[in-house]
Design an enzyme around this catalytic site. Structure first.
Site, PDB file in Angstrom:
ATOM      1  N   LYS A  18       3.048   7.047  13.185  1.00  0.00           N
ATOM      2  CA  LYS A  18       3.410   5.825  12.230  1.00  0.00           C
ATOM      3  C   LYS A  18       4.560   6.005  11.737  1.00  0.00           C
ATOM      4  O   LYS A  18       5.480   4.990  11.722  1.00  0.00           O
ATOM      5  CB  LYS A  18       2.353   6.060  10.991  1.00  0.00           C
ATOM      6  N   ASN A  19       5.271   7.073  11.047  1.00  0.00           N
ATOM      7  CA  ASN A  19       6.477   7.107  10.414  1.00  0.00           C
ATOM      8  C   ASN A  19       7.461   6.764  11.548  1.00  0.00           C
ATOM      9  O   ASN A  19       8.806   6.918  11.185  1.00  0.00           O
ATOM     10  CB  ASN A  19       6.607   8.584   9.748  1.00  0.00           C
ATOM     11  N   CYS A 113       2.479   4.689  -0.810  1.00  0.00           N
ATOM     12  CA  CYS A 113       1.680   5.353  -1.577  1.00  0.00           C
ATOM     13  C   CYS A 113       2.408   5.933  -2.931  1.00  0.00           C
ATOM     14  O   CYS A 113       3.703   6.068  -2.982  1.00  0.00           O
ATOM     15  CB  CYS A 113       1.310   6.728  -0.940  1.00  0.00           C
ATOM     16  N   ARG A 118       9.960   7.288  -6.800  1.00  0.00           N
ATOM     17  CA  ARG A 118      10.343   7.192  -5.442  1.00  0.00           C
ATOM     18  C   ARG A 118      11.915   6.727  -5.333  1.00  0.00           C
ATOM     19  O   ARG A 118      11.785   5.795  -5.332  1.00  0.00           O
ATOM     20  CB  ARG A 118       9.525   6.838  -4.399  1.00  0.00           C
ATOM     21  N   ASP A 301       2.678  15.551   4.192  1.00  0.00           N
ATOM     22  CA  ASP A 301       1.637  14.741   4.678  1.00  0.00           C
ATOM     23  C   ASP A 301       0.250  15.489   5.227  1.00  0.00           C
ATOM     24  O   ASP A 301      -0.783  14.674   5.153  1.00  0.00           O
ATOM     25  CB  ASP A 301       2.105  13.748   5.580  1.00  0.00           C
ATOM     26  N   ARG A 393      -4.002   2.207   6.622  1.00  0.00           N
ATOM     27  CA  ARG A 393      -2.361   1.851   6.799  1.00  0.00           C
ATOM     28  C   ARG A 393      -1.915   2.770   7.677  1.00  0.00           C
ATOM     29  O   ARG A 393      -0.678   2.224   8.459  1.00  0.00           O
ATOM     30  CB  ARG A 393      -1.565   2.176   5.137  1.00  0.00           C
TER      31      ARG A 393
END
Ligand code: EPU
Length: 414
Positions: A18-19, A113, A118, A301, A393
């Site tokens: 994903k990232n 999230c 952030r 994570d 997601r």
């Protein structure tokens, strides 16, 4: 809905990261040609970023379930619609990509999230080092430059997002950009490899210093996304936590070292092969101490997933969050299941209990959601998990993959 207590057995194949993909798809904006991206995971964040690019005029098509063809030659610099941008954190990669391509970018502050503040000060510091002017009008960031010129940036905080955004802005800039104290996550290396495959000149990804020598043009090509380190880690922990025996396939074991090491410390049996890892569970686990850190440290994570396992381990485990200010929202859900966890600032004191009990819980965020799914698989009785949209997601077919390993888990349509 999960009926816990069944050990997981069998094999699971890990999807694309994903990232990595949420950086690589926006990076295609910089390419003056066609990009074929393989091993794209089927997750909500990909659908969102693809929709954003289509709204901007890109031609995007799936050639098969996992292969994306992206042609951004006709793209406009306006990023609409705002509602989409707020759905995912990685929409801020449009800033670096649009700045690099058009020398101008206007992007709505991203969602993702909620782990407390952030900030994006390090992204802005990097853009400014390349000669851009950046201003923030309420929740919109505007960056522009007459000309982008290579510069030197030292990141005050190791940031995945800032490292990626500065790389994106620098690939087509004039001259060389040196970025120091960068993040070293596998997806940083994957993005650099993608950019280089398209014709960029990026060196040092995976070390503390990245050098980007600007090129005139990126011209397209084929690239395959790496496997997802965190999805793999989630299945490894789930295999151990249920006392099962699972072969986690299609991974890069080197990326898993910090997770494998901690699982071995708890007592789980971990066997590494060329591109897979087998995890065998045991009947009792030892408590451990963990501090989450940027790669190659133990990933933030993976924090909720390992805490689920430690909630039934012997003694008191100390889990310190070293990346985010507030990543313990899911702990209140584990409390409902009988876990004994006390959070003090950035540390969770996890005192093992005999067993967890099924309960109605929420997926508070993406990885917190994975943590409560694992807790549900371990627990006695039934766990009902709501707010699955967080999990969707970033995990492809999580329910189906657990079912294939023998879990009693179903998605109920509301
Ligand atoms: N930070 C700053 N200033 C900045 C940028 C970051 O102070 O300009 C701070 C943050 O507040 C945080 C730390 O630096 O305390 C690290 O933040 P980073 O920028 O590395 O995080 P990110 O890029 O926003 C990515 C992942 C997250 C993952 C973190 C850390 C993506 C899309 N997201 O976020 O993934 O937790 O790196 O590894 O790549 C997830 O997948 O569940 C997830 C949240």
């Amino acid at each position: 809905m999960v009926k816990g207590g069944k050990p997981l057995y069998g094999e699971v194949s890990i999807s694309g990261a994903k990232n990595a993909v949420v950086a690589i798809i926006p990076a295609a904006i910089l390419v003056d040609g066609v990009c074929i991206v393989e091993n794209v995971p089927n997750i909500k964040d990909v659908q969102v970023i693809v929709t954003i690019l289509e709204h901007m005029g890109a031609e995007v098509a799936f050639l098969d379930a996992y292969t994306l063809r992206i042609d951004c030659r006709g793209i406009q610099k306006q990023t609409e619609p705002d509602a989409m941008m707020r759905k995912m954190r990685a929409s801020y990669y449009l800033l670096g990509a649009l700045l690099g391509r058009f020398h101008e970018a206007k992007v709505t502050m991203p969602g993702g999230c909620n782990f407390g503040v952030r900030p994006i000060d390090q992204h802005i510091k990097g853009f400014e080092a390349l000669g851009a002017e950046v201003r923030q009008d309420s929740d919109v960031i505007v960056a522009s430059a007459e000309k982008l010129l290579g510069g030197n940036v030292y990141l005050d905080t190791v940031s995945v997002g800032a490292t990626i955004n500065i790389m994106l802005a620098a690939v087509l800039a004039e001259g060389t950009t040196t970025i120091e104290n960068v993040a070293k996550e596998p997806h940083i290396v994957d993005l650099a490899n993608f950019l280089n495959a398209m014709g960029a000149n990026v060196k040092g990804a995976g070390t503390d210093v990245i050098k980007v020598k600007g090129v005139k043009k990126l011209s397209g090509g084929i690239y395959s996304i790496i496997p997802d380190q965190i999805e793999a880690g989630t299945f490894m922990v789930a295999a151990a936590a249920t006392g099962g025996n699972v072969l986690v396939k299609n991974i890069i074991p080197k990326h898993m070292e910090s997770i494998s090491a901690k699982l071995i410390e708890t007592g789980a049996k971990v066997t590494e092969y060329d591109d897979s890892i087998r995890v065998e569970g045991v009947s009792t686990y030892e408590g451990v101490q963990i501090k989450t850190q940027p790669y190659p440290g133990f990933p933030t994570d993976m924090q909720p997933q390992i805490v689920a396992l430690l909630s039934v381990a012997k003694g008191t485990s100390l889990v310190t969050e070293g990346v985010w200010d507030n990543r313990f929202q899911y702990v209140s859900e584990l409390h409902r299941m009988g876990a004994n966890i006390r959070v003090d600032g950035k540390t969770a004191f996890v005192t093992g209990v005999d067993h967890l009990e099924g309960a109605p819980v929420r997926a508070t965020d993406l990885r917190g959601g994975a943590g409560v799914v694992i807790a549900g698989l371990m627990a006695q009785g039934i766990t009902e998990i709501t707010e699955l949209e967080h999990i969707d997601r970033g995990y492809e077919n999580l329910v189906e993959k657990f079912q294939a390993l023998g879990a009693d888990i179903q998605r109920k349509s509301c």
